[in-house]
Design an enzyme around this catalytic site. Structure first.
Site: not given
Ligand SMILES: [Zn+2]
Length: 444
Positions: A42, A91, A144, A264, A269, A312
């Site tokens: 992430d 996300s 996610t 994940e 992130d 992203h």
């Molecule tokens: Zn984020």
């Protein structure tokens, strides 16, 4: 009726061609992976893998040595959400794209722009008789993993999403056989104890990492190891947390019919959102260890496909900042706790200079110490800001935002059929290829 007849015709046609060429079809079936492991890092924009390579560099040689990401790189993916949300995805929309193959609005979990549920690859895998699971470092009902299991108009509906982990079914079956991550706050609630419902349905429950060691292979398992997300990699006493969870998830999922597993590295992130470069490289290292394990798994189980991408780019991380052509990862090797953890303790510390120097592994100058002495009286958040500023200055790390940016993300793949993911693709193509692999595998 016409459509039904057409389908019947196609089915018969399919069958007879299958009977005509049994050899070829067995051959074809061997081409499709038995197991599919989707790994999402992430927030891991391209600067993250560069930062990790530089961080891992042996400074005594001229070359910057390649890291595992270099060995498995295959291409690039665009990440834009449905047009109503512009060019920069969150996300939830990105996970929905990766899980279902459609573009949706930011915030959507497994639903399209009209808020209608869309099937995920994990749900399809379950329908086709594979075992299914997830291993993540966030709460398991975070955006996610949620997009692979639930359908909800908003990622913020955490309790509802936790409920749908138990309530959503395909063919009367629970959707995920193995779920490892955090989230007791959402599953053991006053109004509903979803954990107890899983236990009643025959799931083993684990609340400490090492509880997993006592659970038999092939079991259905709910493992919730934290109230919300797991501790940051820098603060977790288990220094290979995601690799450990992945290894056990696979042990529980393995079966002759194959499995689909979502892994994940959720907190790459979170480190990016908080602009904490020390946590970024620590989360990247946790992910790299997981990929090392997966490479050895695929070497031993060549009928497995592993895909890695980011949903992203977070934080607009830059390697070098402020017009200076310079980046120094050396201090990052000595930082022994997350900035958040250091800040919490710092407000209680008697001697700021020695406490921080010990945790960061470098000596503060007089100005930095004075600044910390000052903000220490204000709040933990203010201390965090100053600490991050100090670390960014020492390393010359830059950030452009505490949110996401809309750049493409890298795609990595290895194992059976990994060539499908090469080149410039869109995040929805990843789900489309997985659907196709699942369908063709089971129909051949
Ligand atoms: Zn984020």
């Amino acid at each position: 009726m016409k459509r039904f007849l057409l389908l019947l015709f196609l089915a018969v046609a399919n069958c007879s061609s299958a009977m005509a060429k049994p050899q070829q079809n067995t051959e074809e079936a061997r081409q499709f992976p038995r197991n599919i492991i989707m790994v999402i890092a992430d927030g891991m924009g391209p600067a993250y893998t560069t930062a990790y390579r530089n961080f891992s560099d042996d400074p005594n040689t001229d070359m910057v040595e390649p890291v595992i990401f270099d060995d498995i790189f295959v291409g690039n993916a665009s990440t834009y959400p449905a047009s109503e949300s512009g060019y920069v995805t969150d996300s939830a929309a990105a996970a929905t794209a990766l899980a279902t193959g459609i573009k949706t609005y930011n915030g959507a979990i497994g639903v399209d722009v009209n808020k209608q549920p869309v099937e995920s690859v994990l749900q399809r895998a379950k329908t086709l008789g594979l075992r299914t699971g997830l291993a993540v470092t966030s709460q398991i009902n975070h955006a996610t993993p949620a997009a692979y299991i639930a359908h909800n108009e908003s990622r913020q509906n955490y309790p509802q999403i936790a409920d749908s982990f138990f309530d959503s079914r395909v063919d009367n079956q629970l959707i995920a056989d193995v779920m490892l991550g955090g989230g007791t706050r959402y599953f053991n609630r006053e109004d509903r104890d979803v954990t107890a419902e899983f236990i009643n349905a025959g799931y083993e429950f684990a609340e400490q990492y090492d509880d997993l060691l006592k659970i038999d292979e092939g079991s259905n398992v709910l493992g919730l190891f934290a109230e919300v997300g797991l501790p940051p990699a820098l603060d977790d006493p288990k220094d290979d947390r995601l690799a450990f969870l992945t290894k056990h998830a696979i042990r529980f999922l393995e079966n002759p019919n194959g499995f689909f597993l979502l892994v994940e590295a959720s907190q790459v992130d979170w480190a990016g959102h908080s602009n904490d470069i020390a946590s970024v490289v620590a989360e990247m290292d946790d992910l790299a260890q997981t990929l090392d394990y997966l490479q050895s798994y695929v070497a031993a189980h060549p009928d497995t496909l592993v895909i890695l991408t980011a949903d992203h780019n977070t934080g607009g991380l830059t390697i070098g900042a402020d017009g200076e052509y310079h980046w120094d990862p050396a201090p990052l090797h000595r930082i022994s706790a997350s900035v958040t953890a250091i800040s919490k303790d710092l407000v209680k510390a008697a001697d700021v200079e020695s406490y921080v120097s010990d945790k960061l592994g470098f000596t503060l100058n007089a100005q930095e110490t004075a600044q910390l002495e000052q903000v220490k009286l204000l709040s933990v958040e203010e201390v965090e800001k100053v600490l991050k500023y100090i670390i960014d200055k020492r390393t010359n790390t830059g950030w452009t935002t505490t949110g996401h940016t809309g750049t493409d993300v890298e795609v990595f793949a290895f194992g059976k059929q990994s060539q499908l993911f090469t080149g410039q693709i869109d995040n929805t193509d990843i789900a489309k290829h997985i659907f196709d692999l699942l369908d063709r595998r089971t129909s051949s």
